[in-house]
Design a protein around this motif. Structure first.
Motif, PDB file in Angstrom:
ATOM      1  N   HIS A 104     -10.410  -3.740   3.192  1.00 26.81           N
ATOM      2  CA  HIS A 104      -9.311  -3.421   4.125  1.00 26.81           C
ATOM      3  C   HIS A 104     -10.002  -3.016   5.415  1.00 26.81           C
ATOM      4  CE1 HIS A 104      -5.797  -1.603   5.930  1.00 26.81           C
ATOM      5  NE2 HIS A 104      -6.452  -0.466   6.047  1.00 26.81           N
ATOM      6  N   ARG A 155       1.489  12.417  12.509  1.00 27.98           N
ATOM      7  CA  ARG A 155       0.723  11.389  13.241  1.00 27.98           C
ATOM      8  C   ARG A 155       0.422  11.778  14.692  1.00 27.98           C
ATOM      9  NH1 ARG A 155       2.042   6.617  14.021  1.00 27.98           N
ATOM     10  NH2 ARG A 155       0.142   5.611  13.329  1.00 27.98           N
ATOM     11  N   GLU A 185      -2.232  -6.520   1.307  1.00 29.73           N
ATOM     12  CA  GLU A 185      -1.554  -5.277   0.892  1.00 29.73           C
ATOM     13  C   GLU A 185      -1.162  -4.439   2.094  1.00 29.73           C
ATOM     14  OE1 GLU A 185      -4.661  -3.899  -1.676  1.00 29.73           O
ATOM     15  OE2 GLU A 185      -5.679  -2.910  -0.017  1.00 29.73           O
ATOM     16  N   PRO A 186      -0.236  -4.926   2.899  1.00 31.00           N
ATOM     17  CA  PRO A 186       0.217  -4.095   4.018  1.00 31.00           C
ATOM     18  C   PRO A 186       0.958  -2.869   3.504  1.00 31.00           C
ATOM     19  CG  PRO A 186       1.162  -6.336   4.107  1.00 31.00           C
ATOM     20  CD  PRO A 186       0.526  -6.167   2.771  1.00 31.00           C
ATOM     21  N   GLY A 187       0.978  -1.823   4.299  1.00 28.56           N
ATOM     22  CA  GLY A 187       1.809  -0.656   4.016  1.00 28.56           C
ATOM     23  C   GLY A 187       2.806  -0.511   5.149  1.00 28.56           C
ATOM     24  N   ARG A 188       2.232  -0.244   6.320  1.00 25.94           N
ATOM     25  CA  ARG A 188       3.015   0.036   7.525  1.00 25.94           C
ATOM     26  C   ARG A 188       4.086  -1.021   7.822  1.00 25.94           C
ATOM     27  NH1 ARG A 188       0.237   2.930  11.328  1.00 25.94           N
ATOM     28  NH2 ARG A 188      -1.590   2.361  10.106  1.00 25.94           N
ATOM     29  N   TYR A 197       3.585   6.492   6.771  1.00 23.58           N
ATOM     30  CA  TYR A 197       2.748   7.687   6.916  1.00 23.58           C
ATOM     31  C   TYR A 197       3.534   8.821   7.597  1.00 23.58           C
ATOM     32  CZ  TYR A 197      -0.432   3.885   5.976  1.00 23.58           C
ATOM     33  OH  TYR A 197      -1.012   2.775   5.413  1.00 23.58           O
ATOM     34  N   LYS A 239       0.733   4.279  -0.276  1.00 17.81           N
ATOM     35  CA  LYS A 239       0.446   5.522   0.450  1.00 17.81           C
ATOM     36  C   LYS A 239       1.312   5.638   1.693  1.00 17.81           C
ATOM     37  CE  LYS A 239      -3.197   3.251   1.031  1.00 17.81           C
ATOM     38  NZ  LYS A 239      -4.605   2.852   0.991  1.00 17.81           N
ATOM     39  N   CYS A 293      -9.124   5.817  11.677  1.00 20.19           N
ATOM     40  CA  CYS A 293      -8.478   4.832  10.793  1.00 20.19           C
ATOM     41  C   CYS A 293      -9.284   3.542  10.739  1.00 20.19           C
ATOM     42  CB  CYS A 293      -7.051   4.543  11.246  1.00 20.19           C
ATOM     43  SG  CYS A 293      -5.953   5.921  10.920  1.00 20.19           S
ATOM     44  N   GLY A 315      -3.787  -1.221  11.611  1.00 21.64           N
ATOM     45  CA  GLY A 315      -3.126  -1.309  12.897  1.00 21.64           C
ATOM     46  C   GLY A 315      -3.955  -1.833  14.044  1.00 21.64           C
ATOM     47  N   ALA A 334       0.886  -1.168   0.000  1.00 19.11           N
ATOM     48  CA  ALA A 334       0.000   0.000   0.000  1.00 19.11           C
ATOM     49  C   ALA A 334       0.924   1.219   0.000  1.00 19.11           C
ATOM     50  CB  ALA A 334      -0.913  -0.010   1.221  1.00 19.11           C
TER      51      ALA A 334
END
Ligand code: LLP
Length: 428
Positions: A187, A312, A267-270, A380, A50, A151, A191, A48
């Motif tokens: 999704h 954040r 589709e992880p991002g973090r 992020y 972003k 979120c 977190g 992901a």
């Protein structure tokens, strides 16, 4: 390898503060973890983007065969620029959005990307633009969990996706428009705790399985991202290897219901990037307020990074671990508020509590000139930085496992900030 204090000092001298520094070895390790976890046939990982859209990082993903989840036309163009292939066979770049904005439709059409629609009218919008290919549908399954309410991506208060009870109508609309629904996507939280991830994804696999008769052309489902990162207890991170079993089980449920091969995506991002990056700032002053009838006094460490860099804490009250280089907490700490340069009283990195009030951190007393670092800023972090107060984004540095370093984006200048300004007349 973790980045040494002396390396951070040398980099600060070279590129100035604040700056972002990525531990390239750790990112590669995280990519390898996800590759191993999705190594079984029929599983595919995306990034992901972003979370961290730097070309350097996208190129690492491409080299490792990690596909992309993009949310804007320009994100998709950045993925293409980094080398990810266009087209939908296979759909390496999936375009997930709730609204087609700016160049989004044009990019989807021109590069043959798989659109993952998050709103029913997007079917007509695609058809009207002349799109004829396959589509994916992002579903709001009615449940989910985020690290904060803003979120939370599944449930009645979430703006994302098409409400699960509207899918029959959406399937009919897609058929009428001649668009084959090849993927279902959800999704359900960014977190959450790991047990919630297990429970939610198992439940989601069941929901997808029940939907299969509605979508006869289905070839894939996506379970989204959301592998949690522990920002507070940094040595207690989720081990992803056991998740391989969870994804394999979800796939079994779906393949069994379909009676044919269905690809299961995540589709992880973090997870890929969160721990790899440190935001390095310099302390410019240490000052105090005194207690009075309105409240308690505080000691403020004034640093040169603000929420234009890492938003954040200001936006979600998020916790990021803070250290002052060269100062050992074992030698004594005191409550310190860490605040930035912006003309905003909310420009404070140490926030928390129900009202997101000042939440002084127990830190060694900093001195002017000290480097203060904010950890776990890779997801992020730079991605959400802004040009408020016309400050210009801070540079990003990549450090290889052998200790060599590379500037992957320079500090933005006044010329960068002024670039979009014009005095072009508009013909009315
Ligand atoms: N897939 C979709 C469709 C998403 O919307 C997201 C995150 C992800 C995957 C990746 O989630 P992750 O694995 O990174 O948790 N700015 C917030 C997070 C917002 C995430 C939005 N969507 C933060 O700083 O925590």
């Amino acid at each position: 390898m973790s980045l040494s204090d002396s390396l951070l000092r040398k980099l600060a001298d070279q590129v100035g503060t604040p700056f972002w520094v990525y531990d390239g070895g750790l990112i590669r390790q995280r990519i390898a973890d996800i590759k191993a976890m999705t190594a079984a046939p029929g599983l595919q990982a995306r990034f992901a983007m972003k979370a961290c859209p730097a070309t350097k990082i996208l190129a690492e993903m491409n080299a490792a065969g990690i596909w992309i989840d993009a949310v804007s036309g320009n994100e998709a163009l950045r993925a293409l620029h980094a080398g990810h292939p266009a087209g939908n066979t296979p759909p390496v770049i999936c375009f997930t959005a709730d609204v087609f904005r700016d160049n989004a439709l044009e990019v989807v059409l021109k590069h043959g990307l798989l659109p993952n629609i998050g709103s029913p009218a997007m079917i007509d919008q695609l058809a009207a633009a002349g799109y004829k290919g396959p589509i994916s549908i992002r579903i709001n399954p009615g449940f989910g969990h985020g690290h904060v309410n803003t979120c939370d991506t599944g449930g009645p208060s979430s703006k994302h996706g098409i409400w699960h009870e509207d899918l029959k109508a959406t399937a009919a609309a897609a058929e009428k428009a001649g668009l084959d629904v090849v993927m279902l996507h959800s999704h359900i939280g960014s977190g959450p705790k790991i047990q919630e991830l297990h429970d939610n994804l198992t439940r989601l696999a069941g929901e997808f399985a029940a939907l299969i008769p509605l979508f006869p052309k289905l070839t894939a489902v996506s379970l989204g991202g959301g592998i949690p990162h522990n920002y507070r207890e940094r040595d207690k991170q989720t081990t992803v290897a056991p998740l391989a079993e969870l994804f394999a089980r979800c796939r079994e449920i779906i393949v069994k219901a379909a009676g044919r091969e269905i690809r299961v995506e995540i589709e992880p991002g973090r997870y890929y990037v969160a721990p790899s990056c440190t935001l390095v700032t310099r302390v410019h002053d240490v000052k105090r307020t005194q207690s009075n009838a309105k409240g308690s006094g505080a000691t403020f460490a004034m640093v040169d990074a603000g929420f234009v860099d890492l938003v954040r804490p200001a936006m979600y009250g998020s916790y990021h671990h803070i250290e002052i280089l060269g100062k050992d907490p074992a030698q004594g700490t005191e409550p310190i508020v860490v605040a930035g340069p912006l003309c905003e009283s909310g420009d404070v990195f140490t926030r928390g509590g129900a009202d997101e009030e000042l939440n002084p951190r127990q830190l060694p007393r900093p001195e002017i000139g000290d480097l203060l670092v904010l950890r776990d800023a890779g997801a992020y972090g730079y991605a959400m930085s802004s040009n408020y107060n016309s400050i210009g984004r801070a540079p990003q540095v990549w450090v290889n496992a052998d200790g060599s370093a590379e500037l992957i984006s320079r500090r933005e200048t006044i010329e960068d900030i002024l670039k979009p300004e014009t005095s072009a007349p508009i013909a009315l």
